[in-house]
Write a protein that holds these residues in place. Structure first.
Motif, PDB file in Angstrom:
ATOM      1  N   SER A 142       0.822  -1.215   0.000  1.00 59.24           N
ATOM      2  CA  SER A 142       0.000   0.000   0.000  1.00 59.24           C
ATOM      3  C   SER A 142       0.855   1.264   0.000  1.00 59.24           C
ATOM      4  O   SER A 142       2.001   1.267   0.447  1.00 59.24           O
ATOM      5  CB  SER A 142      -0.947  -0.002   1.204  1.00 59.24           C
ATOM      6  OG  SER A 142      -0.270  -0.341   2.396  1.00 59.24           O
ATOM      7  N   ASP A 143       0.265   2.334  -0.494  1.00 57.25           N
ATOM      8  CA  ASP A 143       0.944   3.632  -0.563  1.00 57.25           C
ATOM      9  C   ASP A 143       0.646   4.503   0.656  1.00 57.25           C
ATOM     10  O   ASP A 143       1.467   5.333   1.041  1.00 57.25           O
ATOM     11  CB  ASP A 143       0.528   4.365  -1.838  1.00 57.25           C
ATOM     12  CG  ASP A 143       0.935   3.594  -3.087  1.00 57.25           C
ATOM     13  OD1 ASP A 143       2.118   3.233  -3.197  1.00 57.25           O
ATOM     14  OD2 ASP A 143       0.066   3.334  -3.943  1.00 57.25           O
ATOM     15  N   ILE A 144      -0.534   4.349   1.221  1.00 58.69           N
ATOM     16  CA  ILE A 144      -0.898   4.996   2.484  1.00 58.69           C
ATOM     17  C   ILE A 144      -1.572   3.937   3.345  1.00 58.69           C
ATOM     18  O   ILE A 144      -2.487   3.250   2.880  1.00 58.69           O
ATOM     19  CB  ILE A 144      -1.851   6.192   2.283  1.00 58.69           C
ATOM     20  CG1 ILE A 144      -1.238   7.237   1.345  1.00 58.69           C
ATOM     21  CG2 ILE A 144      -2.213   6.830   3.621  1.00 58.69           C
ATOM     22  CD1 ILE A 144      -2.168   8.416   1.041  1.00 58.69           C
ATOM     23  N   THR A 145      -1.115   3.798   4.580  1.00 54.19           N
ATOM     24  CA  THR A 145      -1.658   2.774   5.479  1.00 54.19           C
ATOM     25  C   THR A 145      -1.980   3.426   6.815  1.00 54.19           C
ATOM     26  O   THR A 145      -1.110   4.055   7.425  1.00 54.19           O
ATOM     27  CB  THR A 145      -0.645   1.635   5.682  1.00 54.19           C
ATOM     28  OG1 THR A 145      -0.136   1.223   4.408  1.00 54.19           O
ATOM     29  CG2 THR A 145      -1.285   0.452   6.384  1.00 54.19           C
ATOM     30  N   CYS A 146      -3.219   3.284   7.265  1.00 50.01           N
ATOM     31  CA  CYS A 146      -3.699   4.012   8.447  1.00 50.01           C
ATOM     32  C   CYS A 146      -4.383   3.073   9.436  1.00 50.01           C
ATOM     33  O   CYS A 146      -4.910   2.026   9.051  1.00 50.01           O
ATOM     34  CB  CYS A 146      -4.732   5.068   8.043  1.00 50.01           C
ATOM     35  SG  CYS A 146      -4.269   6.121   6.658  1.00 50.01           S
ATOM     36  N   PRO A 147      -4.447   3.481  10.703  1.00 52.91           N
ATOM     37  CA  PRO A 147      -5.281   2.792  11.684  1.00 52.91           C
ATOM     38  C   PRO A 147      -6.687   3.398  11.667  1.00 52.91           C
ATOM     39  O   PRO A 147      -7.070   4.059  10.690  1.00 52.91           O
ATOM     40  CB  PRO A 147      -4.563   3.112  12.995  1.00 52.91           C
ATOM     41  CG  PRO A 147      -4.082   4.523  12.773  1.00 52.91           C
ATOM     42  CD  PRO A 147      -3.721   4.609  11.297  1.00 52.91           C
ATOM     43  N   LEU A 148      -7.434   3.194  12.723  1.00 47.06           N
ATOM     44  CA  LEU A 148      -8.640   3.970  13.014  1.00 47.06           C
ATOM     45  C   LEU A 148      -8.342   4.835  14.233  1.00 47.06           C
ATOM     46  O   LEU A 148      -7.751   4.349  15.197  1.00 47.06           O
ATOM     47  CB  LEU A 148      -9.833   3.059  13.322  1.00 47.06           C
ATOM     48  CG  LEU A 148     -10.398   2.219  12.174  1.00 47.06           C
ATOM     49  CD1 LEU A 148     -11.517   1.316  12.685  1.00 47.06           C
ATOM     50  CD2 LEU A 148     -10.908   3.102  11.042  1.00 47.06           C
TER      51      LEU A 148
END
Length: 212
Positions: free
Chosen positions: A23-29
């Motif tokens: 992935s290019d951007i990986t986030c939590p919540l």
């Protein structure tokens, strides 16, 4: 990374998911809590200004109705990473290649001379990633971060009660194309923290939204 409370293993998991998902951007919540009448607490999603699902719609603060996209909803309910149009959610692992070269990406404000919707700088970063071909954006729902210590403490019980990934669904995301437009809420006023302009559907990439 914003001024959040987090567990170090969560950051390692974000980096791991960024690697295996490509992935290019990986986030939590990111979340906050409210106390109900029966004195039980309830988790609510926080970063609704930035996060958009694959229908281009805002995330819902209600964790039971977080996203409108059907496959994303299915994966979220199984605690699996899912693809989105945009996220930040307190912290993000970014593909560094987007920040190099003659057309490198930068954090910026909206281009008012081009009547660009005055979105969050994080939303504009997502849009610029799409424009430059960095289009694999992922939320990892089992990782949750907060901005207040009381919420971080309450989240400890959730971590102990919640299981690992549901094994009947592949953890690896099968990427699909993004939405043609996303719902943008602009902020023009000074010294404000919430969008003050009516939402508009905005075309965020002139190069299409195919994910290859």
């Amino acid at each position: 990374m914003n001024d959040i409370f987090f567990c170090r293993n969560d950051i390692l998991e974000l980096i791991y998911q960024s690697d295996i998902q490509g992935s290019d951007i990986t986030c939590p919540l990111d979340f906050y809590t409210t106390i109900k009448a029966n004195r039980k607490f309830k988790f609510k999603f926080r970063d609704t200004w930035v996060s958009r699902d694959l229908n281009g719609r805002e995330f819902n603060p209600n964790m039971n109705k977080l996203v409108s996209h059907t496959e994303s909803k299915h994966r979220f309910l199984k605690n699996l990473p899912f693809q989105v149009q945009c996220c930040w959610n307190g912290v993000a692992v970014l593909n560094p290649n987007a920040f190099y070269g003659n057309t490198s990406i930068r954090f910026r404000r909206s281009k008012k001379e081009k009547s660009e919707c005055s979105a969050s700088e994080c939303s504009l970063l997502c849009n610029d990633f799409w424009q430059k071909g960095f289009r694999k954006i992922v939320v990892v729902p089992k990782i949750r971060v907060s901005y207040m210590l009381k919420d971080a403490i309450l989240s400890n019980k959730r971590y102990s009660d919640e299981g690992l990934f549901d094994t009947d669904v592949d953890e690896k995301i099968r990427y699909i194309h993004g939405p043609k437009k996303y719902f943008c809420k602009g902020l023009e006023a000074k010294n404000e923290i919430h969008p003050n302009n009516p939402g508009v559907w905005y075309e965020y990439s002139t190069n299409g939204t195919e994910v290859l």
